[in-house]
Design a protein around this motif. Structure first.
Motif, PDB file in Angstrom:
ATOM      1  N   ASP A  19       0.829  -1.208   0.000  1.00 40.81           N
ATOM      2  CA  ASP A  19       0.000   0.000   0.000  1.00 40.81           C
ATOM      3  C   ASP A  19       0.861   1.255   0.000  1.00 40.81           C
ATOM      4  O   ASP A  19       0.520   2.251  -0.624  1.00 40.81           O
ATOM      5  N   VAL A  20       1.988   1.226   0.723  1.00 36.96           N
ATOM      6  CA  VAL A  20       2.921   2.351   0.759  1.00 36.96           C
ATOM      7  C   VAL A  20       4.326   1.812   0.513  1.00 36.96           C
ATOM      8  O   VAL A  20       4.771   0.893   1.192  1.00 36.96           O
ATOM      9  N   THR A  21       4.999   2.376  -0.477  1.00 36.44           N
ATOM     10  CA  THR A  21       6.355   1.987  -0.838  1.00 36.44           C
ATOM     11  C   THR A  21       7.277   3.180  -0.618  1.00 36.44           C
ATOM     12  O   THR A  21       6.987   4.284  -1.084  1.00 36.44           O
ATOM     13  N   VAL A  22       8.367   2.957   0.099  1.00 36.28           N
ATOM     14  CA  VAL A  22       9.349   4.008   0.351  1.00 36.28           C
ATOM     15  C   VAL A  22      10.474   3.860  -0.665  1.00 36.28           C
ATOM     16  O   VAL A  22      11.016   2.770  -0.849  1.00 36.28           O
ATOM     17  N   VAL A  23      10.822   4.966  -1.333  1.00 34.81           N
ATOM     18  CA  VAL A  23      11.877   4.982  -2.347  1.00 34.81           C
ATOM     19  C   VAL A  23      13.016   5.875  -1.854  1.00 34.81           C
ATOM     20  O   VAL A  23      12.762   6.958  -1.313  1.00 34.81           O
ATOM     21  N   GLY A  24      14.246   5.421  -2.040  1.00 39.83           N
ATOM     22  CA  GLY A  24      15.406   6.227  -1.665  1.00 39.83           C
ATOM     23  C   GLY A  24      16.680   5.424  -1.803  1.00 39.83           C
ATOM     24  O   GLY A  24      16.697   4.341  -2.377  1.00 39.83           O
ATOM     25  N   ARG A  25      17.756   5.969  -1.256  1.00 37.40           N
ATOM     26  CA  ARG A  25      19.063   5.340  -1.354  1.00 37.40           C
ATOM     27  C   ARG A  25      19.349   4.389  -0.185  1.00 37.40           C
ATOM     28  O   ARG A  25      20.171   3.484  -0.283  1.00 37.40           O
ATOM     29  N   SER A  26      18.662   4.560   0.931  1.00 36.92           N
ATOM     30  CA  SER A  26      18.929   3.777   2.137  1.00 36.92           C
ATOM     31  C   SER A  26      18.389   2.353   2.021  1.00 36.92           C
ATOM     32  O   SER A  26      17.182   2.144   1.883  1.00 36.92           O
ATOM     33  N   ARG A  27      19.289   1.384   2.090  1.00 40.79           N
ATOM     34  CA  ARG A  27      18.873  -0.028   2.052  1.00 40.79           C
ATOM     35  C   ARG A  27      18.040  -0.402   3.266  1.00 40.79           C
ATOM     36  O   ARG A  27      17.142  -1.224   3.186  1.00 40.79           O
ATOM     37  N   SER A  40      18.186  10.839  -2.841  1.00 43.05           N
ATOM     38  CA  SER A  40      18.222  11.077  -1.398  1.00 43.05           C
ATOM     39  C   SER A  40      18.026   9.776  -0.630  1.00 43.05           C
ATOM     40  O   SER A  40      17.447   8.822  -1.152  1.00 43.05           O
ATOM     41  N   LYS A  41      18.480   9.767   0.621  1.00 45.78           N
ATOM     42  CA  LYS A  41      18.294   8.573   1.457  1.00 45.78           C
ATOM     43  C   LYS A  41      16.828   8.208   1.550  1.00 45.78           C
ATOM     44  O   LYS A  41      16.467   7.044   1.508  1.00 45.78           O
ATOM     45  N   LEU A  42      15.975   9.193   1.706  1.00 43.31           N
ATOM     46  CA  LEU A  42      14.522   9.020   1.656  1.00 43.31           C
ATOM     47  C   LEU A  42      14.009   9.965   0.584  1.00 43.31           C
ATOM     48  O   LEU A  42      13.869  11.163   0.812  1.00 43.31           O
ATOM     49  N   GLN A  43      13.751   9.451  -0.599  1.00 47.10           N
ATOM     50  CA  GLN A  43      13.386  10.260  -1.763  1.00 47.10           C
ATOM     51  C   GLN A  43      11.890  10.576  -1.806  1.00 47.10           C
ATOM     52  O   GLN A  43      11.505  11.723  -1.882  1.00 47.10           O
ATOM     53  N   CYS A  44      11.053   9.524  -1.807  1.00 50.08           N
ATOM     54  CA  CYS A  44       9.612   9.747  -1.900  1.00 50.08           C
ATOM     55  C   CYS A  44       8.845   8.530  -1.418  1.00 50.08           C
ATOM     56  O   CYS A  44       9.420   7.465  -1.210  1.00 50.08           O
ATOM     57  N   LEU A  45       7.533   8.724  -1.283  1.00 52.99           N
ATOM     58  CA  LEU A  45       6.606   7.648  -0.969  1.00 52.99           C
ATOM     59  C   LEU A  45       5.720   7.422  -2.178  1.00 52.99           C
ATOM     60  O   LEU A  45       5.344   8.375  -2.863  1.00 52.99           O
ATOM     61  N   ILE A  46       5.383   6.162  -2.430  1.00 52.06           N
ATOM     62  CA  ILE A  46       4.395   5.826  -3.461  1.00 52.06           C
ATOM     63  C   ILE A  46       3.268   5.087  -2.757  1.00 52.06           C
ATOM     64  O   ILE A  46       3.492   4.061  -2.116  1.00 52.06           O
ATOM     65  N   ALA A  47       2.061   5.638  -2.847  1.00 53.59           N
ATOM     66  CA  ALA A  47       0.889   5.017  -2.224  1.00 53.59           C
ATOM     67  C   ALA A  47       0.035   4.378  -3.312  1.00 53.59           C
ATOM     68  O   ALA A  47      -0.236   4.990  -4.341  1.00 53.59           O
ATOM     69  N   LYS A  48      -0.351   3.134  -3.090  1.00 50.17           N
ATOM     70  CA  LYS A  48      -1.180   2.390  -4.034  1.00 50.17           C
ATOM     71  C   LYS A  48      -2.548   2.197  -3.396  1.00 50.17           C
ATOM     72  O   LYS A  48      -2.667   1.624  -2.319  1.00 50.17           O
TER      73      LYS A  48
END
Length: 148
Positions: A19-27, A40-48
């Motif tokens: 439902d919510v996907t976190v996109v960024g550089r941080s593993r 960025s380490k925390l770039q954006c959120l994608i909500a489905k």
């Protein structure tokens, strides 16, 4: 309904199955970890939700763009180009393709993280968002900060 991000430059597609996907550089913190210094380490959120995708930039340094337009939040449509700094994806929204249900959906150090090693790109500053109107199909949502 299947939602996935397909790298423009080739490579494995990332299936959005949460439902919510976190996109960024941080593993450690991100569901889609992109190993590129401009992300960025925390770039954006994608909500489905209900077969739709919505994005929200998390005050990233180099921004999140939809069809070349820097956005803070908005809706994604099939075929949109989604860029996290210099890393670009094509948005796929549609029915599941027969035979793909059995594919491994997430690749990475653990079952919740997909690591993408992007070709070495020059480390450079990115231009600020252009204020000229766009012919993009992006549906921008109201900004909470403007309500005060």
């Amino acid at each position: 309904m299947q939602a996935k991000l397909i790298p423009v430059d080739g490579g494995a597609a990332f299936v959005i199955n949460r439902d919510v996907t976190v996109v960024g550089r941080s593993r450690e913190l991100c569901d889609l970890a992109i190993q590129q210094s401009s992300v960025s380490k925390l770039q954006c959120l994608i909500a489905k939700t209900d077969g739709l995708l919505f994005i929200r930039d998390l005050a990233s340094t180099n921004g999140t763009k939809v069809n070349g337009q820097r956005v803070t939040r908005g809706a994604l449509l099939p075929g949109d180009e989604l860029a996290f700094a210099s890393v670009k994806y094509r948005v796929h929204l549609g029915p599941s393709i027969p035979g793909e249900e059995d594919e491994e959906e997430v690749i990475g150090p653990d079952e919740d993280t997909m690591e993408i090693n992007v070709r070495d790109l020059p480390d450079e500053d990115f231009e600020p968002a252009d204020s000229t109107p766009s012919k993009s199909d992006v549906r921008l949502l109201s900004d909470d900060s403007a309500a005060s």
